[in-house]
Design a protein around this motif. Sequence first.
Motif, PDB file in Angstrom:
ATOM      1  N   LYS A  61      -1.778   5.789  -1.114  1.00 50.01           N
ATOM      2  CA  LYS A  61      -0.744   6.814  -1.116  1.00 50.01           C
ATOM      3  C   LYS A  61       0.662   6.222  -1.158  1.00 50.01           C
ATOM      4  O   LYS A  61       1.585   6.881  -1.602  1.00 50.01           O
ATOM      5  CB  LYS A  61      -0.918   7.762   0.079  1.00 50.01           C
ATOM      6  CG  LYS A  61      -0.472   7.216   1.414  1.00 50.01           C
ATOM      7  CD  LYS A  61      -0.567   8.349   2.461  1.00 50.01           C
ATOM      8  CE  LYS A  61       0.150   8.050   3.744  1.00 50.01           C
ATOM      9  NZ  LYS A  61      -0.649   7.268   4.709  1.00 50.01           N
ATOM     10  N   SER A 203       3.500   4.949  10.552  1.00 46.26           N
ATOM     11  CA  SER A 203       4.040   4.171   9.444  1.00 46.26           C
ATOM     12  C   SER A 203       5.441   3.683   9.808  1.00 46.26           C
ATOM     13  O   SER A 203       6.082   4.234  10.692  1.00 46.26           O
ATOM     14  CB  SER A 203       4.083   5.072   8.212  1.00 46.26           C
ATOM     15  OG  SER A 203       4.243   4.321   7.039  1.00 46.26           O
ATOM     16  N   GLY A 240       0.585   0.515   8.495  1.00 45.72           N
ATOM     17  CA  GLY A 240       1.772   0.960   9.219  1.00 45.72           C
ATOM     18  C   GLY A 240       2.859  -0.064   9.435  1.00 45.72           C
ATOM     19  O   GLY A 240       3.961   0.297   9.886  1.00 45.72           O
ATOM     20  N   GLU A 275      -5.360  -1.425   6.410  1.00 47.71           N
ATOM     21  CA  GLU A 275      -4.949  -0.459   5.382  1.00 47.71           C
ATOM     22  C   GLU A 275      -3.438  -0.534   5.142  1.00 47.71           C
ATOM     23  O   GLU A 275      -2.724   0.446   5.348  1.00 47.71           O
ATOM     24  CB  GLU A 275      -5.314   0.962   5.832  1.00 47.71           C
ATOM     25  CG  GLU A 275      -6.787   1.170   6.134  1.00 47.71           C
ATOM     26  CD  GLU A 275      -7.072   2.493   6.853  1.00 47.71           C
ATOM     27  OE1 GLU A 275      -6.122   3.176   7.296  1.00 47.71           O
ATOM     28  OE2 GLU A 275      -8.256   2.833   6.967  1.00 47.71           O
ATOM     29  N   GLY A 277       0.102  -0.384   3.371  1.00 47.42           N
ATOM     30  CA  GLY A 277       0.683   0.289   2.210  1.00 47.42           C
ATOM     31  C   GLY A 277       2.084  -0.238   1.968  1.00 47.42           C
ATOM     32  O   GLY A 277       2.325  -1.126   1.156  1.00 47.42           O
ATOM     33  N   ARG A 278       3.017   0.299   2.748  1.00 47.58           N
ATOM     34  CA  ARG A 278       4.434   0.002   2.562  1.00 47.58           C
ATOM     35  C   ARG A 278       4.740  -1.495   2.569  1.00 47.58           C
ATOM     36  O   ARG A 278       5.580  -1.964   1.798  1.00 47.58           O
ATOM     37  CB  ARG A 278       5.199   0.675   3.706  1.00 47.58           C
ATOM     38  CG  ARG A 278       6.692   0.651   3.593  1.00 47.58           C
ATOM     39  CD  ARG A 278       7.326   1.141   4.900  1.00 47.58           C
ATOM     40  NE  ARG A 278       6.727   2.343   5.430  1.00 47.58           N
ATOM     41  CZ  ARG A 278       7.215   3.574   5.246  1.00 47.58           C
ATOM     42  NH1 ARG A 278       8.305   3.751   4.547  1.00 47.58           N
ATOM     43  NH2 ARG A 278       6.604   4.612   5.772  1.00 47.58           N
ATOM     44  N   TYR A 372       6.199   5.072  -1.230  1.00 46.83           N
ATOM     45  CA  TYR A 372       6.545   6.474  -0.974  1.00 46.83           C
ATOM     46  C   TYR A 372       7.776   6.879  -1.786  1.00 46.83           C
ATOM     47  O   TYR A 372       8.607   7.657  -1.328  1.00 46.83           O
ATOM     48  CB  TYR A 372       6.741   6.717   0.536  1.00 46.83           C
ATOM     49  CG  TYR A 372       5.547   6.258   1.334  1.00 46.83           C
ATOM     50  CD1 TYR A 372       4.366   6.990   1.334  1.00 46.83           C
ATOM     51  CD2 TYR A 372       5.564   5.051   2.038  1.00 46.83           C
ATOM     52  CE1 TYR A 372       3.237   6.548   2.020  1.00 46.83           C
ATOM     53  CE2 TYR A 372       4.441   4.592   2.719  1.00 46.83           C
ATOM     54  CZ  TYR A 372       3.285   5.346   2.704  1.00 46.83           C
ATOM     55  OH  TYR A 372       2.176   4.901   3.374  1.00 46.83           O
TER      56      TYR A 372
HETATM   57  C1  LIG Z   1      -0.373   6.186   5.371  1.00 50.08           C
HETATM   58  C2  LIG Z   1      -1.575   5.500   5.874  1.00 50.08           C
HETATM   59  C3  LIG Z   1      -1.679   4.102   5.798  1.00 50.08           C
HETATM   60  C4  LIG Z   1      -0.588   3.220   5.239  1.00 50.08           C
HETATM   61  O1  LIG Z   1       0.583   3.277   5.967  1.00 50.08           O
HETATM   62  P1  LIG Z   1       1.751   2.234   5.639  1.00 50.08           P
HETATM   63  O2  LIG Z   1       2.798   2.549   6.605  1.00 50.08           O
HETATM   64  O3  LIG Z   1       2.198   2.504   4.239  1.00 50.08           O
HETATM   65  O4  LIG Z   1       1.199   0.877   5.790  1.00 50.08           O
HETATM   66  C5  LIG Z   1      -2.847   3.509   6.224  1.00 50.08           C
HETATM   67  N1  LIG Z   1      -3.860   4.231   6.745  1.00 50.08           N
HETATM   68  C6  LIG Z   1      -3.794   5.583   6.847  1.00 50.08           C
HETATM   69  C7  LIG Z   1      -4.941   6.318   7.402  1.00 50.08           C
HETATM   70  C8  LIG Z   1      -2.654   6.249   6.425  1.00 50.08           C
HETATM   71  O5  LIG Z   1      -2.583   7.581   6.544  1.00 50.08           O
END
Ligand SMILES: *Cc1c(COP(=O)(O)O)cnc(C)c1O
Length: 419
Positions: A61, A203, A240, A275, A277-278, A372
């Motif tokens: 995402k 996050s 996060g 997991e 992301g950012r 994002y």
């Molecule tokens: C949004 C989300 C992430 C990623 O968060 P980041 O802050 O971008 O690292 C990981 N796991 C879950 C379940 C999320 O909802």
Amino acid sequence: MDHFGIVDGELHAEQVPLGRIAREVGTPVYVYSRATLSRHAKVFREALSALPKVHIAFAVKSNPNLAVLRLLAREGYGADVVSEGEMNRALAAGMRPEDVVFSGVGKTRIELVAALRAGIGQFNLESEEEGVELAELASDMGVRATCTLRVNPDVDAKTHAKISTGKAENKFGVAYDRAAGIYARLSALPGLEMRGLAVHIGSQITDLEPSRQAFLKMGALMGDLRAQGHNVTHMDLGGGLGVPYKAGDNLPTPADYGRLVSEVAQDWDVTLMFEPGRVITGNSGVLVTEVVRVKQGTGNPWIVVDAAMNDLARPAMYDAWHDFAAVNPTGEAMVANIVGPICESSDTFAMGRDIDAVKAGDLAVFRTAGAYGATMANTYNSRALVPEVMVDGEKWAIVASRIEPAAILAAEQVPDWLD
Ligand SMILES: *Cc1c(COP(=O)(O)O)cnc(C)c1O
């Protein structure tokens, strides 16, 4: 660290001047640096190298662009998805189904069936109800769904309220005190293979102490489950980790995060799942924009840019900060308000900001826009859907085309009974 910098007076992405991309693709446009993405992917992996068994599932995402996903697939990353659409993107990018994790509180029956058919590696169940439903669907299909139970540890991540997910009042996961009972009941269902726990407290985490609290609580719960005879082979610690949005921000690094995980989870004897992301995508992208005009006001001048809250929603949604920099800085500075053209006062990127001096027609960037950013873009005010470009050394390519308002108009119909 990123690969955006000034060369011969002009801001470049790697070796490509941003002015060239702006001229050829138009503005606003997102520009990603392949070298930065690859670097972040490697740095995050290396930060966890002291741990024996690790699986990294990129949080799609944060940036679901197909080229970004392909690059991360090549780096050995799996995917954390929150919809069937994201799952299909991850698979289309070449990620293996077994490396895909499906998160989210509202997975529909249709999505659960699609994910079972695709043979994805893990469902992170967010409720007992979801587990019961998935168990039935899996049994009907003659398969077993591999699952973890997402637990809400009731820890304050000390981040923005709208991106905090691990407090009792948030919708995510099952209550810590009820988790062991739910795990036991779900483990007894023939359609499920319960293999562990999952947690994700929020996050843009800039203080690791809440993560430590959450991981310690998860470790204790894991111990309880094992004492009750349950199998726990996987612990998903979520994502996060924050990124610096302001020049000079001092944040915990992936290495600090890796050390914390090692301290807490060294002898858990599980596959640890992450997991991020950012932290992978944030600094890897900028949003290039052109100054439409500079409007004098009663206070600071208004820099009206051609990017707006529909292209980059974070400032309007979360009061987020993005550094603003001229593509051809003159060395002069000014204090200004930076706004987009949309007819909403929340279409404001910055107030009273010290910035490079810019004038109408100049190009500028919002930095740290790779996470994002494009994925939250929409077409409000009948604006185009913003395009995306990836740079690799001297090469660059459009990785998502601009979708023009005419194409969106063409998807609308007027029923004949209106005439
Ligand atoms: C949004 C989300 C992430 C990623 O968060 P980041 O802050 O971008 O690292 C990981 N796991 C879950 C379940 C999320 O909802």
